[in-house]
Design a protein around this motif. Structure first.
Motif, PDB file in Angstrom:
ATOM      1  N   LYS A 198       0.827  -1.206   0.000  1.00 54.44           N
ATOM      2  CA  LYS A 198       0.000   0.000   0.000  1.00 54.44           C
ATOM      3  C   LYS A 198       0.861   1.256   0.000  1.00 54.44           C
ATOM      4  O   LYS A 198       0.609   2.198  -0.737  1.00 54.44           O
ATOM      5  N   LYS A 199       1.896   1.274   0.818  1.00 52.38           N
ATOM      6  CA  LYS A 199       2.785   2.432   0.887  1.00 52.38           C
ATOM      7  C   LYS A 199       3.533   2.612  -0.436  1.00 52.38           C
ATOM      8  O   LYS A 199       3.714   3.730  -0.909  1.00 52.38           O
ATOM      9  N   GLU A 211       1.186   4.143  -2.908  1.00 52.92           N
ATOM     10  CA  GLU A 211       0.993   5.569  -2.619  1.00 52.92           C
ATOM     11  C   GLU A 211       2.147   6.395  -3.172  1.00 52.92           C
ATOM     12  O   GLU A 211       1.940   7.453  -3.759  1.00 52.92           O
ATOM     13  N   ARG A 212       3.346   5.907  -2.976  1.00 55.07           N
ATOM     14  CA  ARG A 212       4.522   6.638  -3.467  1.00 55.07           C
ATOM     15  C   ARG A 212       4.564   6.650  -4.990  1.00 55.07           C
ATOM     16  O   ARG A 212       4.897   7.673  -5.591  1.00 55.07           O
ATOM     17  N   ALA A 229       1.989   6.449  -7.009  1.00 58.10           N
ATOM     18  CA  ALA A 229       0.921   7.349  -7.464  1.00 58.10           C
ATOM     19  C   ALA A 229       1.338   8.807  -7.268  1.00 58.10           C
ATOM     20  O   ALA A 229       1.069   9.662  -8.125  1.00 58.10           O
ATOM     21  N   GLY A 230       2.008   9.107  -6.156  1.00 60.65           N
ATOM     22  CA  GLY A 230       2.474  10.473  -5.919  1.00 60.65           C
ATOM     23  C   GLY A 230       3.531  10.891  -6.924  1.00 60.65           C
ATOM     24  O   GLY A 230       3.536  12.030  -7.401  1.00 60.65           O
ATOM     25  N   TYR A 261       5.281  14.191   0.340  1.00 64.59           N
ATOM     26  CA  TYR A 261       5.730  12.920   0.901  1.00 64.59           C
ATOM     27  C   TYR A 261       6.954  13.017   1.809  1.00 64.59           C
ATOM     28  O   TYR A 261       7.204  12.130   2.597  1.00 64.59           O
TER      29      TYR A 261
END
Length: 124
Positions: free
Chosen positions: A6-7, A10-11, A13-14, A70
């Motif tokens: 998940k992390k 997220e990274r 996608a960012g 982030y």
């Protein structure tokens, strides 16, 4: 230990979003620059310098946005610059052109954009 899926997503996608912001900002810069070229008598050398400056500024903003969001590492700003160049390579292929016509110019631009993204990350 490692990083969770998940992390990691997220990274990723960012990073993608930051590069997309840089691409959209470049399109805005290009519209303004095209109008300036139309109204003024700018030479071809000014055009080339302007394109480089626009790309570096857009990658700077993309790296800045990534680090503000982030706060992980300045090297992700480098990733924003590299992904930015790859976006334009994919756009070229989508338009039926070669991914890279001049390898030296492509890698030079990639270095400029990567440096701009890293600088944005460092100054955030």
């Amino acid at each position: 230990d490692g990083i969770s899926y998940k992390k990691w997503m997220e990274r990723a996608a960012g990073l993608f979003l930051s590069a997309l912001i840089a691409v959209l900002l470049t399109m805005l810069f290009l519209a303004v620059f095209a109008f300036a070229m139309l109204k003024g008598n700018l030479s071809a050398s000014v055009e080339k310098i302007g394109l480089i400056v626009m790309s570096v500024m857009a990658c700077f903003v993309g790296g800045f946005v990534w680090e503000k969001e982030y706060k992980k590492t300045v090297f992700m700003g480098l990733g924003v610059g590299v992904l930015y160049c790859l976006f334009f390579g994919v756009i070229r292929v989508g338009m039926g052109q070669a991914f890279v016509t001049d390898t030296t110019a492509f890698f030079t631009m990639m270095l400029y954009c990567a440096a701009g993204g890293m600088l944005g990350g460092m100054l955030s």
